[in-house]
Write a protein that holds these residues in place. Structure first.
Motif, PDB file in Angstrom:
ATOM      1  N   PHE A  19       0.824  -1.200   0.000  1.00 10.09           N
ATOM      2  CA  PHE A  19       0.000   0.000   0.000  1.00 10.09           C
ATOM      3  C   PHE A  19       0.867   1.262   0.000  1.00 10.09           C
ATOM      4  CE2 PHE A  19      -3.461  -2.817   1.231  1.00 10.09           C
ATOM      5  CZ  PHE A  19      -4.538  -2.248   0.570  1.00 10.09           C
ATOM      6  N   TYR A  20       1.942   1.237   0.754  1.00  5.21           N
ATOM      7  CA  TYR A  20       2.859   2.383   0.778  1.00  5.21           C
ATOM      8  C   TYR A  20       3.478   2.595  -0.594  1.00  5.21           C
ATOM      9  CZ  TYR A  20       6.951   5.229   1.820  1.00  5.21           C
ATOM     10  OH  TYR A  20       7.910   6.217   1.813  1.00  5.21           O
ATOM     11  N   ASP A  21       3.859   1.481  -1.232  1.00  5.73           N
ATOM     12  CA  ASP A  21       4.503   1.575  -2.548  1.00  5.73           C
ATOM     13  C   ASP A  21       3.527   2.103  -3.596  1.00  5.73           C
ATOM     14  OD1 ASP A  21       6.799   0.927  -4.351  1.00  5.73           O
ATOM     15  OD2 ASP A  21       5.336  -0.446  -5.232  1.00  5.73           O
ATOM     16  N   VAL A  22       2.285   1.601  -3.581  1.00  6.40           N
ATOM     17  CA  VAL A  22       1.291   1.987  -4.596  1.00  6.40           C
ATOM     18  C   VAL A  22       0.835   3.434  -4.431  1.00  6.40           C
ATOM     19  CG1 VAL A  22      -1.079   1.574  -5.392  1.00  6.40           C
ATOM     20  CG2 VAL A  22       0.469  -0.348  -5.016  1.00  6.40           C
ATOM     21  N   PHE A  23       0.567   3.840  -3.204  1.00  5.03           N
ATOM     22  CA  PHE A  23      -0.067   5.140  -2.994  1.00  5.03           C
ATOM     23  C   PHE A  23       0.904   6.278  -2.642  1.00  5.03           C
ATOM     24  CE2 PHE A  23      -3.434   2.043  -2.080  1.00  5.03           C
ATOM     25  CZ  PHE A  23      -4.388   2.476  -2.992  1.00  5.03           C
ATOM     26  N   LYS A  24       2.163   5.935  -2.402  1.00  6.30           N
ATOM     27  CA  LYS A  24       3.088   7.015  -2.047  1.00  6.30           C
ATOM     28  C   LYS A  24       4.455   6.877  -2.708  1.00  6.30           C
ATOM     29  CE  LYS A  24       4.741   9.753   1.851  1.00  6.30           C
ATOM     30  NZ  LYS A  24       4.709   9.948   3.319  1.00  6.30           N
ATOM     31  N   ALA A  25       5.087   5.723  -2.553  1.00  8.58           N
ATOM     32  CA  ALA A  25       6.468   5.575  -3.019  1.00  8.58           C
ATOM     33  C   ALA A  25       6.584   5.729  -4.531  1.00  8.58           C
ATOM     34  CB  ALA A  25       7.020   4.217  -2.593  1.00  8.58           C
ATOM     35  N   ALA A  43       7.184  -5.070  -1.142  1.00 12.81           N
ATOM     36  CA  ALA A  43       5.831  -4.924  -1.676  1.00 12.81           C
ATOM     37  C   ALA A  43       5.538  -5.948  -2.758  1.00 12.81           C
ATOM     38  CB  ALA A  43       5.646  -3.516  -2.218  1.00 12.81           C
ATOM     39  N   SER A  44       6.563  -6.356  -3.500  1.00 17.65           N
ATOM     40  CA  SER A  44       6.349  -7.304  -4.603  1.00 17.65           C
ATOM     41  C   SER A  44       5.937  -8.683  -4.093  1.00 17.65           C
ATOM     42  CB  SER A  44       7.624  -7.422  -5.447  1.00 17.65           C
ATOM     43  OG  SER A  44       8.679  -8.012  -4.695  1.00 17.65           O
TER      44      SER A  44
END
Length: 272
Positions: A19-25, A43-44
């Motif tokens: 979620f952090y990777d999709v929506f912010k990183a 995340a992967s």
């Protein structure tokens, strides 16, 4: 540590990273701001771990047979599938039932957490339901006053041990199955083998066998290899909250824990 708990923790951690990777990183990376390598890498794993966790938690889980207590139905080294949905939907890790689907039936082969050490998974056949009177006297099984019919078959040779057992077809309800008895084994459970449990008073032991009344919310289970199985005759009843699921399919057999040694697919199929 419990493998289900490990999967749960990994699912949560990788989910947070996803979620952090999709929506912010990812937005930051498009602007040229790099993130630690472990964010994208961790995340992967989420799309891989989550389906495995859901599958094992709510539908099907694989197990390996470690002992000979279920011969001839299941052999040491059989890899089986267990339907976890058959007896209700349970919360992962907590194993608390939240949706009622079905109940164990006499004759089912059931996987459960060993009542005296829930970290261990056991597999036995369901013999007695809550309220049943189960008697195993002189190696003959009686349920609620009705003698379970048996038919003698050809002797059975345990693979790799050369031990010969008497083999019988036993009929519990509409589910015939084979059981083994050793000619030289005693009919009763020696006192030094008995383990105290919460409902010890529900059982009576004698020189010819055991008689038990199954308490509510519990089940009486036995191994098909009757003279080589530590089961409800020894350590008591299986509480409903310890149930994992109904075993139904052999998908592989391996003589060694380290594949591919001894891998065989000759035993693939349903049992019972």
């Amino acid at each position: 540590m419990d493998f289900a708990l490990i999967l749960f923790v990994l699912s949560v951690l990788s989910g947070v990273l996803w979620f952090y990777d999709v929506f912010k990183a990812r937005k930051r990376r498009t602007k040229g701001t790099p993130d630690p390598w472990w964010v994208e890498y961790g995340a992967s794993f989420f799309p891989v771990i989550l389906p495995i966790f859901m599958l094992r938690s709510f539908w099907i889980e694989p197990f390996r047979i470690p002992s000979g207590s279920m011969y001839p139905t299941l052999q040491v080294g059989d890899f089986i599938l267990v339907n976890k949905y058959a007896y209700g939907v349970r919360l992962p890790v907590l194993n608390k039932k939240v949706i009622e689907v079905g109940q164990p039936q006499r004759g089912d082969v059931m996987v459960f957490r060993y009542p005296l050490d829930p970290s261990q998974d056991y597999i036995k056949r369901v013999i007695g339901l809550p309220g049943d009177r189960v008697e195993y006297i002189n190696k003959r099984l009686t349920i609620n006053g009705q003698v379970v019919p048996v038919k003698q078959e050809a002797d059975y040779l345990i693979p790799n041990t050369l031990d010969v057992f008497q083999r019988f077809e036993e009929q519990i309800g509409d589910k015939p199955h084979s059981v083994l008895n050793h000619r030289d084994a005693q009919a009763f459970i020696p006192e030094y083998q008995l383990l105290r449990h919460a409902y010890s008073g529900n059982c009576n032991y004698s020189g010819s066998g055991v008689s038990c009344t199954v308490p509510e919310g519990h089940y009486f289970v036995m191994g098909d290899n009757r003279d080589a199985s530590a089961d409800s005759r020894v350590w008591g009843f299986v509480p409903d909250q310890n149930i994992v699921g109904r075993a139904f399919f052999i998908w592989c057999h391996a003589d060694s824990m380290i594949p591919p040694a001894g891998i065989s697919f000759s035993r693939i199929g349903r049992f019972n």
